[in-house]
Design a protein around this motif. Structure first.
Motif, PDB file in Angstrom:
ATOM      1  N   LEU A 158       0.813  -1.220   0.000  1.00 35.48           N
ATOM      2  CA  LEU A 158       0.000   0.000   0.000  1.00 35.48           C
ATOM      3  C   LEU A 158       0.843   1.266   0.000  1.00 35.48           C
ATOM      4  O   LEU A 158       0.355   2.338  -0.345  1.00 35.48           O
ATOM      5  N   LYS A 241      -3.027   5.430  -7.916  1.00 37.92           N
ATOM      6  CA  LYS A 241      -3.891   4.897  -6.872  1.00 37.92           C
ATOM      7  C   LYS A 241      -4.358   3.494  -7.259  1.00 37.92           C
ATOM      8  O   LYS A 241      -4.052   2.994  -8.346  1.00 37.92           O
ATOM      9  N   GLY A 273      -2.300   2.960  -3.350  1.00 38.89           N
ATOM     10  CA  GLY A 273      -3.110   3.036  -2.148  1.00 38.89           C
ATOM     11  C   GLY A 273      -3.952   4.291  -2.096  1.00 38.89           C
ATOM     12  O   GLY A 273      -4.348   4.844  -3.115  1.00 38.89           O
ATOM     13  N   LYS A 274      -4.232   4.715  -0.884  1.00 30.67           N
ATOM     14  CA  LYS A 274      -5.147   5.817  -0.646  1.00 30.67           C
ATOM     15  C   LYS A 274      -4.579   7.152  -1.127  1.00 30.67           C
ATOM     16  O   LYS A 274      -3.373   7.347  -1.218  1.00 30.67           O
ATOM     17  N   THR A 275      -5.496   8.091  -1.397  1.00 31.77           N
ATOM     18  CA  THR A 275      -5.115   9.420  -1.866  1.00 31.77           C
ATOM     19  C   THR A 275      -4.144  10.103  -0.914  1.00 31.77           C
ATOM     20  O   THR A 275      -3.132  10.676  -1.334  1.00 31.77           O
ATOM     21  N   SER A 276      -4.431  10.045   0.400  1.00 32.42           N
ATOM     22  CA  SER A 276      -3.589  10.735   1.375  1.00 32.42           C
ATOM     23  C   SER A 276      -2.170  10.179   1.383  1.00 32.42           C
ATOM     24  O   SER A 276      -1.198  10.928   1.527  1.00 32.42           O
ATOM     25  N   THR A 296     -10.961  16.207  -6.277  1.00 32.20           N
ATOM     26  CA  THR A 296     -10.305  15.640  -5.099  1.00 32.20           C
ATOM     27  C   THR A 296      -9.336  16.638  -4.477  1.00 32.20           C
ATOM     28  O   THR A 296      -9.215  16.716  -3.251  1.00 32.20           O
ATOM     29  N   SER A 300     -10.087  17.479  -0.676  1.00 32.18           N
ATOM     30  CA  SER A 300      -9.290  16.708   0.283  1.00 32.18           C
ATOM     31  C   SER A 300      -7.848  17.149   0.475  1.00 32.18           C
ATOM     32  O   SER A 300      -7.254  16.837   1.505  1.00 32.18           O
ATOM     33  N   ASP A 376     -17.288   3.071   0.077  1.00 34.68           N
ATOM     34  CA  ASP A 376     -15.918   2.968   0.577  1.00 34.68           C
ATOM     35  C   ASP A 376     -15.688   4.049   1.633  1.00 34.68           C
ATOM     36  O   ASP A 376     -16.442   5.026   1.730  1.00 34.68           O
ATOM     37  N   GLU A 378     -13.517   6.395   2.119  1.00 32.73           N
ATOM     38  CA  GLU A 378     -13.253   7.766   1.688  1.00 32.73           C
ATOM     39  C   GLU A 378     -14.546   8.476   1.330  1.00 32.73           C
ATOM     40  O   GLU A 378     -14.756   9.631   1.706  1.00 32.73           O
ATOM     41  N   ARG A 382     -16.379  12.027   3.108  1.00 36.19           N
ATOM     42  CA  ARG A 382     -16.190  13.231   2.294  1.00 36.19           C
ATOM     43  C   ARG A 382     -17.429  14.117   2.312  1.00 36.19           C
ATOM     44  O   ARG A 382     -18.564  13.640   2.358  1.00 36.19           O
ATOM     45  N   GLU A 403     -14.004  -1.967   0.935  1.00 36.51           N
ATOM     46  CA  GLU A 403     -13.036  -1.567  -0.078  1.00 36.51           C
ATOM     47  C   GLU A 403     -13.754  -1.303  -1.408  1.00 36.51           C
ATOM     48  O   GLU A 403     -14.790  -1.931  -1.698  1.00 36.51           O
TER      49      GLU A 403
END
Length: 511
Positions: A158, A241, A273-276, A296, A300, A376, A378, A382, A403
């Motif tokens: 990830l 991602k 993996g995740k955006t962050s 996004t 975010s 999911d 996220e 949001r 997921e």
């Protein structure tokens, strides 16, 4: 079974590489944990109160969720193997420390007295009496730690550290059971093999084990230094991602850059993996480029001025504001966007839509008591996701978090009857789903564009020109079709990407 064999034959090269990465991460983590935990446990044997405190501390550390720990480490040490190894060492400390402490502290006092009567020094007694007696218990703790490490190391994928987790994540993303099994079975076999080897090492003497571990540690360190020294100097790291769409896009980026910048080598990190995680990696210069969506960015990744929060914007206004704020707040370069708008959407089965006369999101409010949604994490958190649905539409339904790819399997199996998705998802077509119109215009515009580390953009100005060739290209229909080819027809993202570039006359065949 035949599908599993075929997958192994097709991907055995990738599997061997992932195995090497997984073994390296696991053994380095184990060795570091042993060099911390074993001496520490030996030292605190005479200080019982301190030993109890350390046992509590290591127990608490092991309760920290692995994803949370990785998320905390990324801003501090970046991505890749470093945060993965730190996290694995944290999880391995408890069983090794605990077993070493118990093994030595519970030695028969008469044996300790006999050793003292013979005039043994502290170190001689340790190596000749205490460690040999405690060795079976210590080795048991090491075996437990290793099995824990090998299993947890799958999450290293990830954050760009590779390993067998890349097969599991890719299998989940592509709904490919063979890939999941390949990663899971390999991980299980690895744990069994190394657990057996450690059990057999009980016959060795403490000094032999110590020398062996030092040789292993030096070997791994030398291997790492060698690769770092011999790594190509001009390497651009492009990450994406989870999902087929980012995978296709980063392959396009790679082809366009290498075609126009022959001196540059491009390394891809797909399914990151995740955006962050990815945004932190870009800011920390662990990756150089990744595709990000304008919506996004505003929702975010940057702080939007209060006066502009909640404003309705055109696609161009959304992009320009995202570009401006990324430059101001993080000194990142945001290139020109592609044509398609990969916005959020809510989808239901066609039969469910017909039965309940569902055409818009507002229509859901009439039957919300009978709706079970699979969203999911996220999307749930949001303001342009479930929070926005609650505020804008007054929609309050039972929600199951899952997921992204699992939510489509869930609606297909009728475990849920509503899912969030993206307008270009191939599963909408694959599972015959109907999207509901966002009649109150909650979901903002999501146009994808390359987000680049400024140093790379300044050092290689031709890269911007290369990637801007995709500006204004790729329609929603084209992207959806490419996703379908990867996820359903099982074409490789690299092949799909190159096919598109050729069709658009952006790829020149070598003569």
């Amino acid at each position: 079974m035949q599908a599993l064999i075929n997958t192994f034959m097709e991907r055995r090269g990738d599997l061997y590489q992932a195995l090497g990465q997984h073994i390296t991460i696991s053994l380095v983590s184990l060795l570091i944990a042993m060099f911390i935990a074993i001496p520490l446990a030996i030292w605190v044997v005479k200080y019982k109160r301190l030993a109890e405190v350390l046992l509590q501390v290591t127990s608490v550390l092991q309760t920290i969720p692995s994803l949370a720990l990785l998320g905390l480490l990324i801003p501090l040490v970046g991505i890749g193997t470093t945060p993965a190894i730190i996290a694995l060492v944290v999880y391995a400390l408890l069983p090794i420390f605990q077993n070493t402490y118990i093994g030595i502290s519970e030695i028969d006092p008469s044996l300790e007295e006999a050793a003292d009567a013979f005039g043994m020094s502290r170190m001689r007694k340790l190596f000749k009496v205490e460690l040999p007696i405690a060795m079976p218990v210590i080795i048991s703790g090491v075996r437990t730690a290793l099995v824990l490490i090998i299993g947890t190391a799958t999450l290293a994928a990830l954050i760009g550290a590779g390993g067998l987790g890349s097969f599991i994540l890719l299998g989940i993303d592509r709904n490919n059971v063979s890939l999941i099994l390949l990663g899971a079975i390999s991980s299980a076999l690895l744990a069994i093999i190394f657990s057996t080897l450690i059990r057999l090492s009980q016959r060795a003497k403490p000094r032999q084990l110590l020398i062996g571990f030092i040789i292993l540690l030096v070997g791994f360190a030398g291997y790492g230094v060698y690769h770092k020294v011999n790594a190509p100097k001009d390497t651009i790291v492009i990450a994406g991602k989870l999902g087929s769409e980012p995978d296709v896009l980063i392959n396009m980026y790679k082809d366009l850059i290498e075609q126009n910048e022959p001196r540059v080598k491009v390394a891809l990190k797909p399914n990151f993996g995740k955006t962050s995680f990815l945004f932190s990696a870009l800011k920390n210069e662990d990756v150089d480029i990744y595709p990000e969506f304008s919506g996004t960015v505003l929702e975010s990744l940057v702080k939007v001025p209060k006066a502009q929060v909640g404003q309705k914007r055109t696609p161009q206004q959304t992009y320009q504001l995202a570009k401006k704020l990324l430059k101001q707040q993080d000194d990142l370069t945001y290139l020109k966007p592609m044509a398609y708008n990969n916005t959020y959407t809510l989808a239901v089965k066609k039969q469910f839509a017909q039965k309940n006369d569902l055409k818009t999101i507002t229509d859901l409010t009439k039957i919300q008591s009978s709706v079970t949604a699979g969203f999911d994490l996220e999307f749930i958190d949001r303001n342009d996701g479930y929070r926005g649905l609650q505020k804008t539409y007054g929609l309050n339904v039972k929600v199951k978090s899952m997921e992204p790819k699992l939510r489509y399997s869930a609606i297909n199996n009728q475990d849920v009857n509503l899912v969030d998705g993206y307008s270009t998802d191939s599963e909408l077509r694959q599972y015959n789903l109907v999207t509901l119109k966002d009649n109150k215009h909650l979901f903002p515009v999501y146009q994808g564009a390359p987000l680049i580390n400024k140093k790379v953009a300044d050092k290689y100005p031709r890269i911007k020109a290369s990637l801007n060739q995709l500006a204004g290209r790729i329609t929603e229909k084209q992207m959806s079709e490419m996703n379908y080819e990867v996820n359903v027809k099982k074409e490789s993202p690299a092949k799909v990407a190159k096919t598109y570039l050729k069709a658009q006359h952006l790829w020149k065949e070598a003569k």
